[in-house]
Design an enzyme around this catalytic site. Sequence first.
Site, PDB file in Angstrom:
ATOM      1  N   LYS A  64       0.849  -1.194   0.000  1.00 28.76           N
ATOM      2  CA  LYS A  64       0.000   0.000   0.000  1.00 28.76           C
ATOM      3  C   LYS A  64       0.890   1.252   0.000  1.00 28.76           C
ATOM      4  O   LYS A  64       2.100   1.138  -0.116  1.00 28.76           O
ATOM      5  CB  LYS A  64      -0.948  -0.026   1.213  1.00 28.76           C
ATOM      6  CG  LYS A  64      -1.655  -1.380   1.431  1.00 28.76           C
ATOM      7  CD  LYS A  64      -2.775  -1.638   0.432  1.00 28.76           C
ATOM      8  CE  LYS A  64      -3.308  -3.053   0.433  1.00 28.76           C
ATOM      9  NZ  LYS A  64      -4.029  -3.497   1.602  1.00 28.76           N
TER      10      LYS A  64
HETATM   11  C1  LIG Z   1      -4.885  -4.639   2.128  1.00 33.25           C
HETATM   12  C2  LIG Z   1      -6.329  -4.527   2.308  1.00 33.25           C
HETATM   13  C3  LIG Z   1      -6.977  -4.832   3.522  1.00 33.25           C
HETATM   14  C4  LIG Z   1      -6.293  -5.505   4.664  1.00 33.25           C
HETATM   15  O1  LIG Z   1      -5.174  -4.849   5.103  1.00 33.25           O
HETATM   16  P1  LIG Z   1      -4.006  -5.646   5.878  1.00 33.25           P
HETATM   17  O2  LIG Z   1      -3.177  -4.528   6.409  1.00 33.25           O
HETATM   18  O3  LIG Z   1      -3.307  -6.491   4.880  1.00 33.25           O
HETATM   19  O4  LIG Z   1      -4.661  -6.449   6.957  1.00 33.25           O
HETATM   20  C5  LIG Z   1      -8.337  -4.581   3.616  1.00 33.25           C
HETATM   21  N1  LIG Z   1      -9.043  -4.081   2.592  1.00 33.25           N
HETATM   22  C6  LIG Z   1      -8.464  -3.802   1.404  1.00 33.25           C
HETATM   23  C7  LIG Z   1      -9.294  -3.236   0.301  1.00 33.25           C
HETATM   24  C8  LIG Z   1      -7.094  -4.029   1.223  1.00 33.25           C
HETATM   25  O5  LIG Z   1      -6.543  -3.780   0.032  1.00 33.25           O
END
Ligand SMILES: *Cc1c(COP(=O)(O)O)cnc(C)c1O
Length: 398
Positions: free
Chosen positions: A189
């Site tokens: 991210k």
């Molecule tokens: C990455 C993601 C999550 C979960 O995040 P983590 O930090 O990996 O637990 C939830 N929703 C979306 C849309 C994501 O892309």
Amino acid sequence: MIPYGRQSIDEADIEAVAAALRSDWLTQGPAIEAFEASLAQHCRSRYAVACNSGTAALHMAYAAAGVGPGSVVVVPTNTFLATANAAIYLGAEVRFCDVDSETGLMTSATLAAALRTDIGRRVRAVAPVHFAGQPCEMAAISETVQRLCPRATLIEDASHAIGGVHRDGSPVGSLGHSSMVTFSFHPVKHIAAGEGGAVTTDCPDLQKRLSSFRCHGMTKQTNELRRPTEGPWYYEMHAPGFNYRIPEMSCALASSQLKKLDRFVARRREIADHYLHELADIPGVSLPPANVLKTSAWHLFCLHVDFHALGRTRIEVMESLAGTGIGTQVHYYPVSLQPFYADRYGHTAAQFPGAMNHYERALSIPVFPAMTDGEVKQVISSIRHTFAGAQVARSIAA
Ligand SMILES: *Cc1c(COP(=O)(O)O)cnc(C)c1O
């Protein structure tokens, strides 16, 4: 191999983590407060509550909204598993909503269609996802929530979208129409914490509930205690929570990364702009809508490819691109069709035509701030070459 996404870590980040390691606190120290303050400032929210993943952030937010057995959470089917799973953790049910086939987003129309049967009273939360970094039309979604499920709390899953801006110019993470916004700081991210997440809110009561859920359901707030005179060591638990605390090292890294967010997003936007210009004329390939150039945080650059017209499967195209050093990915196989949910609710692909149309054509190509101009050129020429090759192969076969 140029991956579809990766983190950018510099010496300042390494120094920030080293400083946390040398400090007196490895968890529950000053780095978390500092990170929460800078995140809230960035999002123009009153509070930010940090935790150890985006999944934990969703779980905390749904719990704070009162989601539990007997309630329903509405999520778009074009998302990562966690948006739906967090409702299941709380004993609630999930209602999947279809998405627009071009943007992959929940819209007021797809939301209204998902609420057509009489579940309005049971809907406790609606969680639009700013897929790929494009902010959903929150005003229209909010109006639909008010009309069809007024008891529901609107919670944005902004895991893809920190650094994006809503149409009215407010940053993603601000609370224009919703009660809470959740983030992920997984390395793919925008901001890397190792693992990490957060929830922003303007409501002091939600902030308290989020913080307590993050730490076993503990409270030391005198006005909440049944035995307020017990003593300074004393805490109470009125409902069990979890250990979702984020370590100081991760907060230090996230704070250091947050300082670079504007630059990161500007670079992502620059790369997207190149793609929008230089991949525009490939037959059978359509691009994200150009009008989101300035509002999207560009977590993903998702091509839509008519593989059928091209005469090559997606696997063949991905392998061919991988052969030239370009990594690609597919976002997302509809969550409603995952065996767990398909079995639970009897879902079929025909119930989600927008999401299926999106999924069948989707191909995410590399976009991350550390990409060099040379790498961007390489991606563009490999894609042009691969798709031109497919056209030629097809016309020879015909
Ligand atoms: C990455 C993601 C999550 C979960 O995040 P983590 O930090 O990996 O637990 C939830 N929703 C979306 C849309 C994501 O892309």
